[in-house]
Each structure stands twice: as structure tokens, then as C-alpha cells.
Scaffold this active site. Structure first.
Site, PDB file in Angstrom:
ATOM      1  N   LEU A  96       0.820  -1.199   0.000  1.00 53.91           N
ATOM      2  CA  LEU A  96       0.000   0.000   0.000  1.00 53.91           C
ATOM      3  C   LEU A  96       0.865   1.264   0.000  1.00 53.91           C
ATOM      4  CD1 LEU A  96      -2.290  -1.517   2.727  1.00 53.91           C
ATOM      5  CD2 LEU A  96      -2.935  -1.218   0.327  1.00 53.91           C
ATOM      6  N   PRO A  97       0.289   2.412  -0.389  1.00 57.09           N
ATOM      7  CA  PRO A  97       1.099   3.622  -0.596  1.00 57.09           C
ATOM      8  C   PRO A  97       1.632   4.301   0.654  1.00 57.09           C
ATOM      9  CG  PRO A  97      -0.946   3.692  -1.879  1.00 57.09           C
ATOM     10  CD  PRO A  97      -1.071   2.563  -0.918  1.00 57.09           C
ATOM     11  N   ASN A 101      -3.097   4.392   4.678  1.00 54.24           N
ATOM     12  CA  ASN A 101      -3.678   3.295   3.911  1.00 54.24           C
ATOM     13  C   ASN A 101      -3.534   1.973   4.651  1.00 54.24           C
ATOM     14  OD1 ASN A 101      -2.234   5.065   1.287  1.00 54.24           O
ATOM     15  ND2 ASN A 101      -4.439   4.781   1.393  1.00 54.24           N
ATOM     16  N   THR A 127       5.915   0.771   2.470  1.00 50.83           N
ATOM     17  CA  THR A 127       6.939   1.542   3.176  1.00 50.83           C
ATOM     18  C   THR A 127       6.230   2.572   4.035  1.00 50.83           C
ATOM     19  OG1 THR A 127       8.557   1.237   1.407  1.00 50.83           O
ATOM     20  CG2 THR A 127       8.946   3.041   2.936  1.00 50.83           C
ATOM     21  N   LYS A 202      14.560   0.101   5.302  1.00 52.02           N
ATOM     22  CA  LYS A 202      14.073   0.649   4.039  1.00 52.02           C
ATOM     23  C   LYS A 202      14.176   2.177   4.017  1.00 52.02           C
ATOM     24  CE  LYS A 202      12.037   1.243   0.113  1.00 52.02           C
ATOM     25  NZ  LYS A 202      10.656   0.846  -0.215  1.00 52.02           N
ATOM     26  N   LYS A 277       7.500  11.133   0.224  1.00 53.29           N
ATOM     27  CA  LYS A 277       6.882  10.517   1.406  1.00 53.29           C
ATOM     28  C   LYS A 277       7.906   9.759   2.229  1.00 53.29           C
ATOM     29  CE  LYS A 277       5.199   6.554   1.210  1.00 53.29           C
ATOM     30  NZ  LYS A 277       5.594   5.157   1.522  1.00 53.29           N
TER      31      LYS A 277
END
Length: 329
Positions: A96-97, A101, A127, A202, A277
Site C-alpha cells: 500500500l502507498p 492506507n 513503506t 528501508k 513521502k
């Protein structure tokens, strides 16, 4: 015989202490049973396809029904909500973004945790903020399920070819069960530690990626202004100490490489919005840990500026084009 009895008794005690270990074992042995997948965007779609290629029946859903059509034609079963997926599958992957979300997909009115089965393995490859991963893990644990964070590196190309790198956080005894599925989608599956450590790895990677891409774009632009052929300059960089992933695998200058977004008007790949983001996540964690990240902060500002100036939908390597336009070229 006594030794054998003691060994058997100890094994039984461990099993009674943590019944979920038996569920882990059964998942590990349950090859080719159905897998749920939530989020069929640029990354999720090819990831789910690779699971299909490896023989796993897929039960999937996405907030945009049109995103499901291709996978449905390949044999996946498409359902209406994440809760419906959880009702049918006890191994679920989400891609998912953003953090909101993920929160909605897991804990919302039609979220996974509304119908999750006890003992289910929930793997989130989004992420997001490491603290959100920890919150989701705690919520899943209350429902008798297991949550692991497993964000990826490699982009759409690696997702399509099955060469992603997964950075996995969660209970170590669950890693084997998670790796069974993740290995179908990635060439590297690395255990990082407890829940949230995959996200931490990440975030660090993407901060370095952004800094490296900006540096490569600046360097290539300077060389071009000095009269160097961009292909020649890239060749020299890639046989010298300045070599990096952004120069030798994902060069931001149009015409230098084939098969990368810079050769396709910066379409596809990893969006500028997503990079901004991720850099925001890095900035937040750096602030919380009182870690100085001056270059990371500057990279965040640059990508936020790009989003405000029409680059939001382009690949993050479009920072080269942004710099060129900033200087009036």
C-alpha cells in the site's frame, strides 16, 4: 529411552507454551495453498503475478477495481474488501502507498482484522513509519494473528522480474514461513530483527537513494554544461570511484540508458511523490532519534519542491529535468 522421553517432554512443553509455533510449521508446509493480496498497484500487481507463477492461488482486492482486471484474467479470485480476503486466506500480503492506507486496510471498517483467522500470517510490504508497523503488529496479536513488516527495494522492474530485496521485521520464528512466499517475489529476503526494523532499513536505504540520485543528476548536468557527452561521462563515472546505482543502473539523463524511466519521459518507476513521502519518514525518525541528517533533509526539501512544481507523477530520477529547468534550460 529416558533421554528420548525427556526430549519428547520438553518438545511438548514448548508446544504448549506457544501454540502459534505449530501454526507456523503448518504454514511452512502448506505450500501452494491460497494467499491473500491487498493492493494491486505498480508494485503489488507484478508481485502478485509472481506468486501466481509459482503456483499459489491468489485471492486479492484493491480500492480501484480496474487494477484487479489483469490479475483476475490470470486466474486470481477478486473480492470486495480486505476483510473478505482475510475470511478466505490465512496468509496475506499487503502493498500500500502510505501509513494511513495501511491503518485503514488492517483496522478500518472493512479491514483485515475484522475477519482475520487466528494464526494468520500478515506480511506488509508497504513503506511506512516503523511506529505504525508496531501498532499493526500489536493489533494483530490481539486477534491471534502475526504481523511482519517486509518493505522492498528494487522498483517496478525488480518486482516484475522477481528480483526484489525484502527487509523483514518480526518474530524470528515466523521468518521461515514468510520467506517461503517472499522468495517467490524477490532475490534477497533479509531478516532485520523485530517488527519495525524492516521499515527502518528501508527508510535508511531510500534516504541514501535520494541523495545519490540528486548527486548523480547534478554531476551529469555539470558535465554536460562543460561539454562532455553524457554517455561518455556515465561510462567514466561507472568505472571510477563515483559509481553508484543511480549512475550505472538507473541513470537520470535521457538517452544514456535504455529501459529506465529517463528514457520514457520519466514515466513508470518510483514516483517523486513516494520518494518525498519516504524522505518525510526518514526526517521524522531522524527528529525522534535526534540524528543529524543534513543531506537527507535537503533531499526531502528538493523532492517536496518537485511535487509542487508538476513532477509528482514522474519518476524520482526526473530530478535531473527539474535541475535543468531550474537553470532555465
Amino acid at each position: 529411552m529416558a533421554a528420548l522421553f525427556r526430549g519428547s517432554r520438553n518438545l511438548l512443553k514448548r508446544w504448549n507454551k506457544n501454540v502459534d509455533l505449530a501454526l507456523v510449521s503448518s504454514r511452512s508446509m502448506a505450500s501452494k495453498t491460497q494467499v491473500g493480496f491487498v493492493g494491486l498497484g505498480n508494485m503489488g500487481n507484478p508481485m502478485a503475478k509472481n506468486l501466481l507463477k509459482h503456483g499459489y492461488p491468489i485471492i486479492a482486492t484493491d480500492v480501484f477495481p480496474e487494477s484487479c482486471k489483469e490479475l483476475q484474467e490470470l486466474g486470481a479470485q477478486i473480492l470486495d474488501s480486505p476483510a473478505d480476503v482475510a475470511d478466505k486466506a490465512d496468509r496475506i500480503i499487503t502493498m500500500l502507498p502510505s501509513s494511513p492506507n495501511v491503518v485503514d486496510v488492517y483496522t478500518g471498517p472493512n479491514g483485515i482484522l475484522k475477519k482475520v483467522k487466528k494464526g494468520s500470517l500478515l506480511i506488509d510490504s508497504s513503506t511506512i513509519d516503523p511506529s505504525v508497523s508496531k501498532e499493526m503488529a500489536a493489533a494483530a496479536e490481539k486477534m491471534g494473528a502475526v504481523f511482519m513488516d517486509a518493505p522492498v527495494s528494487g522498483g517496478v522492474g525488480a518486482a516484475s522480474s522477481g528480483n526484489l530485496t525484502f527487509m523483514v521485521g518480526g518474530a524470528e520464528e515466523e521468518f521461515t514461513a514468510a520467506k517461503e512466499l517472499l522468495s517467490c517475489m524477490g532475490a534477497n529476503v533479509v531478516y532485520c530483527g523485530q517488527v519495525g526494523t524492516g521499515q527502518s532499513a528501508k527508510i535508511c536505504n531510500n534516504m541514501l537513494l535520494a541523495i545519490g540520485m540528486i548527486g548523480t543528476a547534478e554531476t551529469m548536468n555539470l558535465g554536460i554544461r562543460l561539454g562532455l557527452d553524457p554517455k561518455l561521462l556515465a561510462k567514466i563515472l561507472n568505472m571510477s570511484s563515483g559509481r553508484c546505482w543511480s549512475s550505472d543502473t538507473y541513470n537520470p539523463v535521457p538517452g544514456v540508458m535504455e529501459g529506465v524511466p529517463s528514457g520514457n519521459n520519466y514515466q513508470g518507476g518510483f514516483g517523486t511523490t513516494l520518494m518525498a513521502k519516504d524522505l518525510g519518514l526518514a526526517q521524522n525518525t531522524a527528529t525522534n532519534t535526534k540524528t543529524p541528517v543534513p543531506l537527507g533533509s535537503l533531499a526531502h526539501q528538493i523532492y517536496r519542491m518537485m511535487c509542487a512544481r508538476g513532477y509528482a507523477g514522474k519518476d524520482f530520477s526526473s530530478v535531473f529535468q527539474f535541475l535543468r529547468e531550474e537553470e532555465g534550460q
